[in-house]
Scaffold this active site. Sequence first.
Site, mmCIF file in Angstrom:
data_model
loop_
_atom_site.group_PDB
_atom_site.id
_atom_site.type_symbol
_atom_site.label_atom_id
_atom_site.label_comp_id
_atom_site.label_asym_id
_atom_site.label_seq_id
_atom_site.Cartn_x
_atom_site.Cartn_y
_atom_site.Cartn_z
ATOM 1 C CG ASP A 4 -2.117 -0.877 1.097
ATOM 2 O OD1 ASP A 4 -2.274 -1.510 0.041
ATOM 3 O OD2 ASP A 4 -2.914 -0.948 2.059
ATOM 4 C CG ASP A 46 -3.626 -8.116 15.448
ATOM 5 O OD1 ASP A 46 -4.413 -7.414 16.103
ATOM 6 O OD2 ASP A 46 -2.412 -7.861 15.376
ATOM 7 C CG ASP A 99 8.709 -4.776 11.878
ATOM 8 O OD1 ASP A 99 7.941 -5.647 11.462
ATOM 9 O OD2 ASP A 99 8.438 -4.028 12.847
ATOM 10 C CG ASP A 116 3.570 -6.767 10.428
ATOM 11 O OD1 ASP A 116 2.713 -7.032 9.557
ATOM 12 O OD2 ASP A 116 3.291 -6.422 11.591
#
Length: 381
Positions: free
Chosen positions: A124, A272, A181, A179
Amino acid sequence: MVAAPTPIAFLASSPVRQAWRSLTDDTFAGIHQLSWFDWSMLIPYFALLIILSIYGMHRYEVIRTYFKYRKRLLSEPPQRFEQLPPVTIQLPLYNERFVVERLLEEVVKMDYPKHLLQIQVLDDSTDDTHPFTEALVERYRALGFPIEYHHRDNRVGFKAGALQDGMKTATGELIAIFDADFVPTPDFLKRTVHFFADPRVGVVQTRWSYLNRDYNVLTEVQAMLLDGHFILEHVARCGRGLFFNFNGTAGILRRKMIEDAGGWQHDTLTEDCDLSYRAQLKGWRFLYLPGLDSPSELPVEMHAFQVQQSRWAKGLTQVAKKLLPAILRSPIPIRHKIEAFFHLTPNISYPLMIVVSALILPAMIVRFYICLLYTSDAADE
């Protein structure tokens, strides 16, 4: 012959009777009369102290449960697939130019049959992460890796929206999420997918570890706080069979579970946790693997840390407002309801502590004058 004590005599000397006498004792009547101001300070002060004490006692209960159940968690799957299921790995991104290359480099090393694997890059991004990541994906695709790139021109639903859009073209029965990271290990799928041989299992969550734990004082504090969540809370809740949440990354989910629970919804900031409770209310089982760690990076600047904590706190409160009524009405055991309440509402303690701090001084003044009047009158006598 000694007569047996009568029930009336027992009640007269019971602790309950003694407590009642102490409460109704009028020895000091007329010495000091609490005013409306005194009551308006003391009642909220002690009421809030009781609420905060209850939350504090819950933390002790979490620690006790951890020590009781820490050895009962599964480390190996009780059964295995005869044939491995297809898996989709989803990698949601947003303006993360400096870590995406490392992420893709590690994900394509995943030890899993290529014909059963699909890697979705759900981007995105609105900066130069978009063309950079698209070029990386094309390079890996040319090398024969099962990877595809998806870019949205809008951010409807943010991460939850990106994950839900990715579901439309996902081919896997199981969906792993990382994710940007995170640095997943090559054996991640081989060590997690076999737990799904049990058809009741909907989620397998792994423990976060930290590549930059010793970078500065801030990262050390964050690591300590997160260890409390992943080592104490998750082990205690999973070990006792209580509800706990998928953490949004470093985990793997059953696609059927996501669809059965209503899919990814973006009316809260912690999609989540929202999905986790909706799925567990449907009867799906969640597993936690503390022995399998997934390396990640912690925010190294205070602003990034504040934004992250604000998002988590607000999102958890939104989930509480959204789902607590349904949780409390559901036919699950009362122990599950109590733990869900404490899990979803801990952030209320912070504003309550601010109010208690503001009430400490006036409450101390009121108590001081009460003691002073008692002392002076006793001296006069």
